[in-house]
Design an enzyme around this catalytic site. Structure first.
Site, PDB file in Angstrom:
ATOM      1  CE1 TYR A  78      -2.961   3.107   0.889  1.00  0.00           C
ATOM      2  CE2 TYR A  78      -2.414   2.729   3.035  1.00  0.00           C
ATOM      3  CZ  TYR A  78      -3.221   3.340   2.213  1.00  0.00           C
ATOM      4  OH  TYR A  78      -3.888   4.513   2.483  1.00  0.00           O
TER       5      TYR A  78
ATOM      6  CG  PHE B 124       7.820   1.631   2.078  1.00  0.00           C
ATOM      7  CD1 PHE B 124       7.176   2.599   2.708  1.00  0.00           C
ATOM      8  CD2 PHE B 124       8.596   1.846   0.904  1.00  0.00           C
ATOM      9  CE1 PHE B 124       7.230   3.851   2.316  1.00  0.00           C
ATOM     10  CE2 PHE B 124       8.915   3.193   0.656  1.00  0.00           C
ATOM     11  CZ  PHE B 124       7.980   4.135   1.446  1.00  0.00           C
ATOM     12  CB  ALA B 125       9.674  -5.037   2.852  1.00  0.00           C
TER      13      ALA B 125
ATOM     14  CB  THR C  10       4.803   2.318  13.300  1.00  0.00           C
ATOM     15  OG1 THR C  10       3.251   2.335  13.916  1.00  0.00           O
ATOM     16  CG2 THR C  10       5.352   1.475  14.002  1.00  0.00           C
TER      17      THR C  10
ATOM     18  CE1 TYR D  69       4.098  -2.956  12.095  1.00  0.00           C
ATOM     19  CE2 TYR D  69       2.911  -1.246  13.482  1.00  0.00           C
ATOM     20  CZ  TYR D  69       3.721  -1.540  12.064  1.00  0.00           C
ATOM     21  OH  TYR D  69       3.474  -0.773  11.440  1.00  0.00           O
TER      22      TYR D  69
ATOM     23  CE  LYS E 150       7.398  -1.639  10.472  1.00  0.00           C
ATOM     24  NZ  LYS E 150       7.735  -0.959   9.202  1.00  0.00           N
TER      25      LYS E 150
ATOM     26  CG  HIS F 230      -6.095  -0.518   8.314  1.00  0.00           C
ATOM     27  ND1 HIS F 230      -5.318  -1.189   7.368  1.00  0.00           N
ATOM     28  CD2 HIS F 230      -5.174  -0.336   9.376  1.00  0.00           C
ATOM     29  CE1 HIS F 230      -4.317  -1.396   7.915  1.00  0.00           C
ATOM     30  NE2 HIS F 230      -3.977  -0.880   9.155  1.00  0.00           N
ATOM     31  CG  LEU F 231     -12.377   3.403  11.449  1.00  0.00           C
ATOM     32  CD1 LEU F 231     -13.469   2.505  11.824  1.00  0.00           C
ATOM     33  CD2 LEU F 231     -12.199   4.667  12.221  1.00  0.00           C
TER      34      LEU F 231
ATOM     35  NE  ARG G 242      -5.561   4.607  17.212  1.00  0.00           N
ATOM     36  CZ  ARG G 242      -5.734   4.511  18.331  1.00  0.00           C
ATOM     37  NH1 ARG G 242      -6.361   5.679  19.128  1.00  0.00           N
ATOM     38  NH2 ARG G 242      -6.126   3.380  18.950  1.00  0.00           N
TER      39      ARG G 242
HETATM   40  N1  UFG Z   1     -11.853   0.256  14.809  1.00  0.00           N
HETATM   41  C1  UFG Z   1     -12.922   0.094  14.912  1.00  0.00           C
HETATM   42  N2  UFG Z   1     -13.644  -0.891  14.253  1.00  0.00           N
HETATM   43  C2  UFG Z   1     -12.936  -1.460  13.086  1.00  0.00           C
HETATM   44  C3  UFG Z   1     -11.662  -1.218  12.872  1.00  0.00           C
HETATM   45  C4  UFG Z   1     -11.201  -0.173  13.526  1.00  0.00           C
HETATM   46  O1  UFG Z   1     -13.750   0.555  15.720  1.00  0.00           O
HETATM   47  O2  UFG Z   1     -13.730  -2.328  12.535  1.00  0.00           O
HETATM   48  C5  UFG Z   1     -10.865   1.415  15.386  1.00  0.00           C
HETATM   49  C6  UFG Z   1      -9.994   0.675  16.359  1.00  0.00           C
HETATM   50  O3  UFG Z   1     -10.149   0.105  17.629  1.00  0.00           O
HETATM   51  C7  UFG Z   1      -9.250   1.904  16.348  1.00  0.00           C
HETATM   52  C8  UFG Z   1      -9.473   2.928  15.178  1.00  0.00           C
HETATM   53  O4  UFG Z   1     -10.531   2.289  14.844  1.00  0.00           O
HETATM   54  O5  UFG Z   1      -9.526   2.704  17.556  1.00  0.00           O
HETATM   55  C9  UFG Z   1      -8.257   2.637  14.136  1.00  0.00           C
HETATM   56  O6  UFG Z   1      -8.170   1.468  14.023  1.00  0.00           O
HETATM   57  P1  UFG Z   1      -7.119   1.010  12.611  1.00  0.00           P
HETATM   58  O7  UFG Z   1      -6.867  -0.451  12.854  1.00  0.00           O
HETATM   59  O8  UFG Z   1      -7.814   1.646  11.376  1.00  0.00           O
HETATM   60  O9  UFG Z   1      -5.706   1.550  12.968  1.00  0.00           O
HETATM   61  P2  UFG Z   1      -4.712   1.653  14.332  1.00  0.00           P
HETATM   62  O10 UFG Z   1      -4.803   2.794  15.047  1.00  0.00           O
HETATM   63  O11 UFG Z   1      -5.287   0.256  15.175  1.00  0.00           O
HETATM   64  O12 UFG Z   1      -3.332   1.341  13.688  1.00  0.00           O
HETATM   65  C10 UFG Z   1      -2.693   2.166  12.561  1.00  0.00           C
HETATM   66  C11 UFG Z   1      -1.927   1.174  11.792  1.00  0.00           C
HETATM   67  C12 UFG Z   1      -0.802   0.489  12.763  1.00  0.00           C
HETATM   68  C13 UFG Z   1       0.026   1.662  13.455  1.00  0.00           C
HETATM   69  C14 UFG Z   1      -1.090   2.632  13.933  1.00  0.00           C
HETATM   70  C15 UFG Z   1      -0.384   3.982  14.554  1.00  0.00           C
HETATM   71  O13 UFG Z   1      -2.726   0.046  11.365  1.00  0.00           O
HETATM   72  O14 UFG Z   1       0.187  -0.044  11.906  1.00  0.00           O
HETATM   73  O15 UFG Z   1      -2.119   3.061  12.995  1.00  0.00           O
HETATM   74  O16 UFG Z   1      -1.081   4.902  14.993  1.00  0.00           O
HETATM   75  F1  UFG Z   1       0.765   1.299  14.118  1.00  0.00           F
END
Ligand code: UFG
Length: 350
Positions: free
Chosen positions: A11, A82-83, A132, A158, A162, A211-212, A243
């Site tokens: 990505y 990035f890998a 990250t 994770y 890193k 991801h959200l 976030r």
């Molecule tokens: N969330 C939900 N429902 C979902 C998916 C996510 O409520 O179905 C919430 C999560 O709990 C979180 C927020 O949405 O509170 C964002 O979640 P993401 O999974 O989109 O992203 P994260 O914050 O968990 O993690 C991302 C990257 C990581 C990185 C991090 C740094 O995936 O690799 O941001 O802030 F480390």
């Protein structure tokens, strides 16, 4: 410059490769395709500006000797790395996969760079690393917005995998300086990367998707019956996690900016975010507005390892390099992801 982009079929790496090509650099993508998409590279080759300057090697970064040969043959002077495996939850289940791919993989790559300093062309002089915000762990409330000097205490493998690479880079730069080798590194700590190339050529395609924003869009498209908000009892204004969502094209832009301004003998760290946070509920509401479709939502349990509030203080990179995010409107960021997913409902196809 001649840039080796590891994970360039993924990505963020594919967007960086696109930007490097647009700026006239030569790019060699190395990807083991365990998570990346050969079709992303293929699309760039066929449609990107200067696509003919893009090479591709189906290769794992742990193949130190082959990477060294590639650096020699292509006269690589810069590495953008990035890998990596990037799922927090998976890292808790399979920590050794993360240390093997992310930490040992980076060690192998760095070893190849170190060996390249004796090559006739001078070898790799710049190393830009995908780090990250997960390296910060759960910062205390008084350390948010997060600055680069916030203590790094990752709470999952994770983030730890890193953080160790950041340390290896610092030590390698110091050793290189002592031995008179021309080497610099930058650790770019991403917050929540979102959106897609605004021309619609490449985008985000994860399997499984966690991801959200893409999950909310899939729910809006009817590709999943609905979605779950992971916890509504956080100490935030609406009870859901906050976030910092930064556009993937801004991220690519930051990499190029950093690459051009690196100083031999230094290992720098920058936070990449927009500097403000949005709650999960705000994001879902924005996706509903962008797609003009309702999203069926249920409230579920908290997800393990989710800190309540994470957003960047991006002042350091603005002050030192003049970079700041240009995509600061959440709906505009989401629109690019929506456009990509609408045009490519199966992603790159399986
Ligand atoms: N969330 C939900 N429902 C979902 C998916 C996510 O409520 O179905 C919430 C999560 O709990 C979180 C927020 O949405 O509170 C964002 O979640 P993401 O999974 O989109 O992203 P994260 O914050 O968990 O993690 C991302 C990257 C990581 C990185 C991090 C740094 O995936 O690799 O941001 O802030 F480390």
């Amino acid at each position: 410059m001649k840039v080796l982009v590891t994970g360039g079929a993924g990505y963020i790496g594919s967007h960086a490769a696109q930007r490097l090509l647009a700026d006239g650099h030569s790019v060699v993508v190395v990807d083991n395709l365990s998570r990346g998409h050969a079709r992303a590279v293929q699309r760039l080759r066929e449609h990107a500006r200067n696509g003919d300057r893009l090479g591709f090697q189906h290769l794992d970064i742990r193949a130190t000797d082959t990477i060294e040969t590639l650096i020699r043959e292509h006269r690589i002077d810069t590495v953008m790395h990035f890998a990596a495996l990037t799922y927090v939850g998976e890292s808790v289940e399979k920590p050794l996969d993360y240390y093997e791919n992310n930490t040992a993989g980076s060690l192998s790559l760095l070893r190849a760079c170190e060996r390249s300093w004796s090559h006739a062309h001078g070898g790799v002089r710049r190393f830009v690393f995908s780090s990250t915000a997960a390296t910060y762990g759960e910062p205390p409330a008084d350390r948010v917005p997060i600055r680069e000097d916030c203590p790094q205490n990752p709470i999952n493998p994770y983030g730890a995998s890193k953080l160790m690479v950041e340390r290896m880079l610092r030590d390698s730069v110091a050793a290189a300086a002592r031995s008179g080798s021309d080497f610099a590194a930058a650790c770019l700590r991403y917050f929540n990367v979102a959106g897609a190339d605004h021309t619609g050529l490449i985008g985000e395609d994860h399997d499984p998707e966690t991801h959200l924003i893409p999950i909310a869009i899939q729910a809006a498209m009817g590709k999943r019956p609905g979605m779950t908000i992971f916890g509504e009892d956080y100490p935030t204004s609406d009870g859901t996690c906050v976030r910092d969502y930064v556009h993937v094209e801004d991220l690519a832009d930051a990499h190029v900016t950093v690459m051009q301004k690196m100083t031999t003998g230094t290992c720098v760290a920058y936070n990449l975010g927009i500097g403000r946070g949005y709650s999960v509920k705000e994001v879902i509401a924005a996706v509903e507005r962008v797609t003009a479709k309702p999203i069926p939502v249920r409230i579920g349990q908290r997800r393990a390892g989710d800190p309540p509030v994470l957003f960047a203080d991006p002042a350091k990179i603005r002050a030192e390099l003049g970079w700041s995010a240009s995509w600061t409107d959440l709906e505009r960021i989401i629109s690019t992801a929506w456009e990509w997913m609408r045009r490519n409902p199966e992603g790159y196809g399986r």
